[in-house]
Scaffold this motif. Structure first.
Motif, PDB file in Angstrom:
ATOM      1  N   THR A   1       0.782  -1.107  -0.122  1.00  0.00           N
ATOM      2  CA  THR A   1      -0.007   0.036   0.111  1.00  0.00           C
ATOM      3  C   THR A   1       1.015   1.270   0.151  1.00  0.00           C
ATOM      4  O   THR A   1       0.347   2.107  -0.465  1.00  0.00           O
ATOM      5  CB  THR A   1      -0.768   0.191   1.259  1.00  0.00           C
ATOM      6  N   GLY A   2       1.922   0.988   0.426  1.00  0.00           N
ATOM      7  CA  GLY A   2       2.801   2.458   0.597  1.00  0.00           C
ATOM      8  C   GLY A   2       2.489   3.080   1.811  1.00  0.00           C
ATOM      9  O   GLY A   2       3.004   4.213   2.078  1.00  0.00           O
ATOM     10  N   GLU A   3       1.589   2.701   2.435  1.00  0.00           N
ATOM     11  CA  GLU A   3       1.248   3.531   3.827  1.00  0.00           C
ATOM     12  C   GLU A   3       1.749   3.004   4.967  1.00  0.00           C
ATOM     13  O   GLU A   3       1.360   3.677   5.979  1.00  0.00           O
ATOM     14  CB  GLU A   3      -0.430   3.377   3.749  1.00  0.00           C
ATOM     15  N   ARG A   4       2.408   1.979   5.147  1.00  0.00           N
ATOM     16  CA  ARG A   4       3.043   1.449   6.263  1.00  0.00           C
ATOM     17  C   ARG A   4       4.176   0.604   5.992  1.00  0.00           C
ATOM     18  O   ARG A   4       4.483   0.212   4.831  1.00  0.00           O
ATOM     19  CB  ARG A   4       1.853   0.534   6.961  1.00  0.00           C
ATOM     20  N   PRO A   5       4.868   0.105   6.944  1.00  0.00           N
ATOM     21  CA  PRO A   5       5.967  -0.461   6.737  1.00  0.00           C
ATOM     22  C   PRO A   5       5.684  -1.916   5.849  1.00  0.00           C
ATOM     23  O   PRO A   5       4.499  -2.568   6.220  1.00  0.00           O
ATOM     24  CB  PRO A   5       6.704  -1.177   7.955  1.00  0.00           C
ATOM     25  N   GLU A   6       6.538  -2.502   5.021  1.00  0.00           N
ATOM     26  CA  GLU A   6       6.022  -3.377   4.080  1.00  0.00           C
ATOM     27  C   GLU A   6       7.102  -4.481   4.172  1.00  0.00           C
ATOM     28  O   GLU A   6       8.197  -4.279   4.574  1.00  0.00           O
ATOM     29  CB  GLU A   6       5.967  -3.048   2.616  1.00  0.00           C
ATOM     30  N   PRO A   7       6.900  -5.779   4.111  1.00  0.00           N
ATOM     31  CA  PRO A   7       7.799  -6.889   3.910  1.00  0.00           C
ATOM     32  C   PRO A   7       8.711  -6.867   2.864  1.00  0.00           C
ATOM     33  O   PRO A   7       8.186  -6.585   1.680  1.00  0.00           O
ATOM     34  CB  PRO A   7       6.819  -8.137   3.739  1.00  0.00           C
ATOM     35  N   ALA A   8       9.914  -7.043   3.006  1.00  0.00           N
ATOM     36  CA  ALA A   8      10.837  -7.214   2.049  1.00  0.00           C
ATOM     37  C   ALA A   8      10.622  -8.468   0.996  1.00  0.00           C
ATOM     38  O   ALA A   8      10.885  -8.212  -0.321  1.00  0.00           O
ATOM     39  CB  ALA A   8      12.226  -7.371   2.640  1.00  0.00           C
ATOM     40  N   PHE A   9       9.933  -9.403   1.572  1.00  0.00           N
ATOM     41  CA  PHE A   9       9.738 -10.774   0.752  1.00  0.00           C
ATOM     42  C   PHE A   9       8.363 -11.022   0.707  1.00  0.00           C
ATOM     43  O   PHE A   9       7.571 -11.233   1.852  1.00  0.00           O
ATOM     44  CB  PHE A   9      10.605 -11.741   1.332  1.00  0.00           C
ATOM     45  N   LEU A  10       7.611 -10.713  -0.344  1.00  0.00           N
ATOM     46  CA  LEU A  10       6.257 -11.028  -0.612  1.00  0.00           C
ATOM     47  C   LEU A  10       5.965 -11.968  -1.925  1.00  0.00           C
ATOM     48  O   LEU A  10       6.353 -11.398  -2.917  1.00  0.00           O
ATOM     49  CB  LEU A  10       5.339  -9.805  -0.475  1.00  0.00           C
ATOM     50  N   ILE A  11       5.275 -12.983  -1.637  1.00  0.00           N
ATOM     51  CA  ILE A  11       5.027 -14.091  -2.932  1.00  0.00           C
ATOM     52  C   ILE A  11       3.511 -13.941  -2.864  1.00  0.00           C
ATOM     53  O   ILE A  11       2.853 -14.205  -2.010  1.00  0.00           O
ATOM     54  CB  ILE A  11       5.711 -15.265  -2.658  1.00  0.00           C
ATOM     55  N   SER A  12       3.046 -13.763  -4.314  1.00  0.00           N
ATOM     56  CA  SER A  12       1.620 -13.853  -4.494  1.00  0.00           C
ATOM     57  C   SER A  12       1.033 -15.669  -4.778  1.00  0.00           C
ATOM     58  O   SER A  12       1.987 -16.124  -5.649  1.00  0.00           O
ATOM     59  CB  SER A  12       1.338 -13.246  -5.628  1.00  0.00           C
ATOM     60  N   LYS A  13      -0.010 -15.851  -4.141  1.00  0.00           N
ATOM     61  CA  LYS A  13      -0.626 -16.968  -4.434  1.00  0.00           C
ATOM     62  C   LYS A  13      -1.350 -16.815  -5.919  1.00  0.00           C
ATOM     63  O   LYS A  13      -2.180 -15.848  -5.896  1.00  0.00           O
ATOM     64  CB  LYS A  13      -1.441 -17.669  -3.405  1.00  0.00           C
ATOM     65  N   PRO A  14      -1.474 -17.928  -6.683  1.00  0.00           N
ATOM     66  CA  PRO A  14      -0.481 -19.115  -6.461  1.00  0.00           C
ATOM     67  C   PRO A  14       0.669 -18.940  -7.068  1.00  0.00           C
ATOM     68  O   PRO A  14       1.257 -18.062  -7.683  1.00  0.00           O
ATOM     69  CB  PRO A  14      -1.129 -19.996  -8.012  1.00  0.00           C
ATOM     70  N   TYR A  15       1.817 -19.692  -6.296  1.00  0.00           N
ATOM     71  CA  TYR A  15       3.172 -19.368  -6.501  1.00  0.00           C
ATOM     72  C   TYR A  15       3.719 -20.758  -7.156  1.00  0.00           C
ATOM     73  O   TYR A  15       3.106 -21.649  -7.350  1.00  0.00           O
ATOM     74  CB  TYR A  15       3.889 -19.411  -5.080  1.00  0.00           C
ATOM     75  N   ASN A  16       5.234 -20.630  -7.580  1.00  0.00           N
ATOM     76  CA  ASN A  16       5.705 -21.874  -7.919  1.00  0.00           C
ATOM     77  C   ASN A  16       6.797 -22.105  -7.288  1.00  0.00           C
ATOM     78  O   ASN A  16       7.286 -21.409  -6.621  1.00  0.00           O
ATOM     79  CB  ASN A  16       6.183 -21.680  -9.495  1.00  0.00           C
ATOM     80  N   GLU A  17       7.477 -23.273  -7.352  1.00  0.00           N
ATOM     81  CA  GLU A  17       8.675 -23.706  -6.655  1.00  0.00           C
ATOM     82  C   GLU A  17       9.622 -22.851  -6.545  1.00  0.00           C
ATOM     83  O   GLU A  17      10.384 -22.344  -5.753  1.00  0.00           O
ATOM     84  CB  GLU A  17       8.958 -25.055  -6.842  1.00  0.00           C
ATOM     85  N   GLU A  18      10.075 -22.531  -7.793  1.00  0.00           N
ATOM     86  CA  GLU A  18      11.202 -21.560  -8.135  1.00  0.00           C
ATOM     87  C   GLU A  18      10.809 -20.202  -7.511  1.00  0.00           C
ATOM     88  O   GLU A  18      12.053 -19.364  -6.665  1.00  0.00           O
ATOM     89  CB  GLU A  18      11.459 -21.121  -9.634  1.00  0.00           C
ATOM     90  N   GLN A  19       9.774 -19.620  -7.335  1.00  0.00           N
ATOM     91  CA  GLN A  19       9.630 -18.400  -6.477  1.00  0.00           C
ATOM     92  C   GLN A  19      10.040 -18.420  -4.942  1.00  0.00           C
ATOM     93  O   GLN A  19      10.516 -17.651  -4.382  1.00  0.00           O
ATOM     94  CB  GLN A  19       8.268 -17.985  -6.601  1.00  0.00           C
ATOM     95  N   VAL A  20       9.415 -19.638  -4.286  1.00  0.00           N
ATOM     96  CA  VAL A  20       9.921 -20.157  -2.950  1.00  0.00           C
ATOM     97  C   VAL A  20      11.193 -20.245  -2.863  1.00  0.00           C
ATOM     98  O   VAL A  20      11.795 -19.538  -1.891  1.00  0.00           O
ATOM     99  CB  VAL A  20       9.025 -21.078  -2.434  1.00  0.00           C
ATOM    100  N   ARG A  21      11.917 -20.946  -3.735  1.00  0.00           N
ATOM    101  CA  ARG A  21      13.403 -21.371  -3.222  1.00  0.00           C
ATOM    102  C   ARG A  21      14.185 -19.994  -3.421  1.00  0.00           C
ATOM    103  O   ARG A  21      15.129 -19.714  -2.516  1.00  0.00           O
ATOM    104  CB  ARG A  21      13.788 -22.081  -4.439  1.00  0.00           C
ATOM    105  N   ALA A  22      13.937 -19.185  -4.426  1.00  0.00           N
ATOM    106  CA  ALA A  22      14.365 -17.750  -4.563  1.00  0.00           C
ATOM    107  C   ALA A  22      14.300 -17.070  -3.538  1.00  0.00           C
ATOM    108  O   ALA A  22      15.282 -16.357  -2.840  1.00  0.00           O
ATOM    109  CB  ALA A  22      14.027 -17.105  -5.837  1.00  0.00           C
ATOM    110  N   ALA A  23      13.010 -16.800  -2.789  1.00  0.00           N
ATOM    111  CA  ALA A  23      12.798 -16.031  -1.670  1.00  0.00           C
ATOM    112  C   ALA A  23      13.383 -16.362  -0.321  1.00  0.00           C
ATOM    113  O   ALA A  23      13.753 -15.679   0.282  1.00  0.00           O
ATOM    114  CB  ALA A  23      11.252 -15.683  -1.527  1.00  0.00           C
ATOM    115  N   VAL A  24      13.208 -17.665  -0.183  1.00  0.00           N
ATOM    116  CA  VAL A  24      13.972 -18.512   0.869  1.00  0.00           C
ATOM    117  C   VAL A  24      15.508 -17.886   0.869  1.00  0.00           C
ATOM    118  O   VAL A  24      15.928 -17.707   1.892  1.00  0.00           O
ATOM    119  CB  VAL A  24      13.729 -20.023   1.059  1.00  0.00           C
TER     120      VAL A  24
END
Length: 270
Positions: A233-256
């Motif tokens: 939202t830009g209105e409050r602190p935001e997480p550095a790592f945010l993945i949207s559902k549905p995700y794929n394995e590559e997204q999770v591996r990279a974020a982790v």
């Protein structure tokens, strides 16, 4: 440019800007630094729209302008103050092959195709593919740790558990509610948290994470949610790592892999 064209440009940028901010934040390790780069990108487009207009894909165009600024600045990451753990993480990030982390984030977190990554970064297609693979290899060897999963959907929780374990990490457990997360963390302190924001009993994964961080200090956190707009939202602190559902394995591996490098996550409130 006509008034209608100006309105159309503003609409396209507004649509993609939250995701550019997410990307910039993950690159820099800081919401403030990331937003400064995003603001500089907008200023560059306002002063010279030709770079934006050359690309048919408005998202690629926006990210390409960002990358020109990012590269010209030397691609710095945030320097944490008085935090030796975070400083070691940042030093490790700088040891990676140049441009690999950018390519990996574009591919895995932003979901871009290799040809889009090539256009954003101004490289050949083969180089974009190689950069993504190098990043996966280098970051996959980085470190192993204890991961806690906060997720109320059993199938998704088991899938995340399998991905994390296949990367060499251990899973301390899966919590389906706020209270279960607090209890689980008390049994074994995690080094990374994967969290949904909407839990089984109507409780909030964000509230659970904030309580855990208040008790245990800063930990890297990855939010995996079907409602990313609630956090971008830009209105409050935001997480550095945010993945949207549905995700794929590559997204999770990279974020982790990315999250294990960064030693702090800002608290959130909704």
């Amino acid at each position: 440019m006509t008034e209608a064209a100006t309105v159309d440009l503003a609409t396209k940028i507004a649509r993609d800007l939250p995701f550019l901010r997410r990307y910039a934040r993950a690159l820099t390790g800081s919401q403030d630094a990331g937003d400064n780069y995003a603001a500089a990108t907008l200023e560059a487009i306002l002063s010279d729209r030709t770079a934006f207009e050359r690309e048919k894909d408005s998202r690629v165009a926006l990210f390409h302008v960002f990358h020109a600024i990012w590269q010209s600045s030397g691609a710095p990451v945030a320097e944490p103050e008085n935090d030796s753990r975070a400083m070691r993480a940042q030093a490790h990030l700088r040891s990676l092959t140049p441009n690999t982390r950018e390519a990996l984030l574009l591919r895995s977190v932003e979901g871009m195709r290799h040809e889009q990554i090539a256009a954003v970064m101004g490289v050949e297609l083969a180089e974009a593919e190689e950069l993504v693979q190098i990043a996966l290899d280098e970051m996959g060897r980085a470190m192993a740790g204890r991961v806690m999963i906060i997720e109320d959907e059993t199938i998704i929780a088991m899938d995340l558990k399998g991905i994390v374990q296949a990367m060499g990490h251990s899973v301390t457990g899966v919590a389906r509610t706020h209270s279960a997360a607090i209890t689980l963390a008390a049994k074994e302190r995690p080094q990374l948290i994967l969290a949904d924001i909407q839990l089984a009993d109507g409780s909030s994964g964000i509230d659970a994470v904030n309580e855990l961080l208040a008790e245990m200090g800063d930990l890297p956190v990855i939010f995996i949610t079907a409602f990313p707009e609630r956090l971008l939202t830009g209105e409050r602190p935001e997480p550095a790592f945010l993945i949207s559902k549905p995700y794929n394995e590559e997204q999770v591996r990279a974020a982790v892999s990315q999250a294990m490098f960064f030693a702090s996550t800002e608290g959130l409130s909704l």
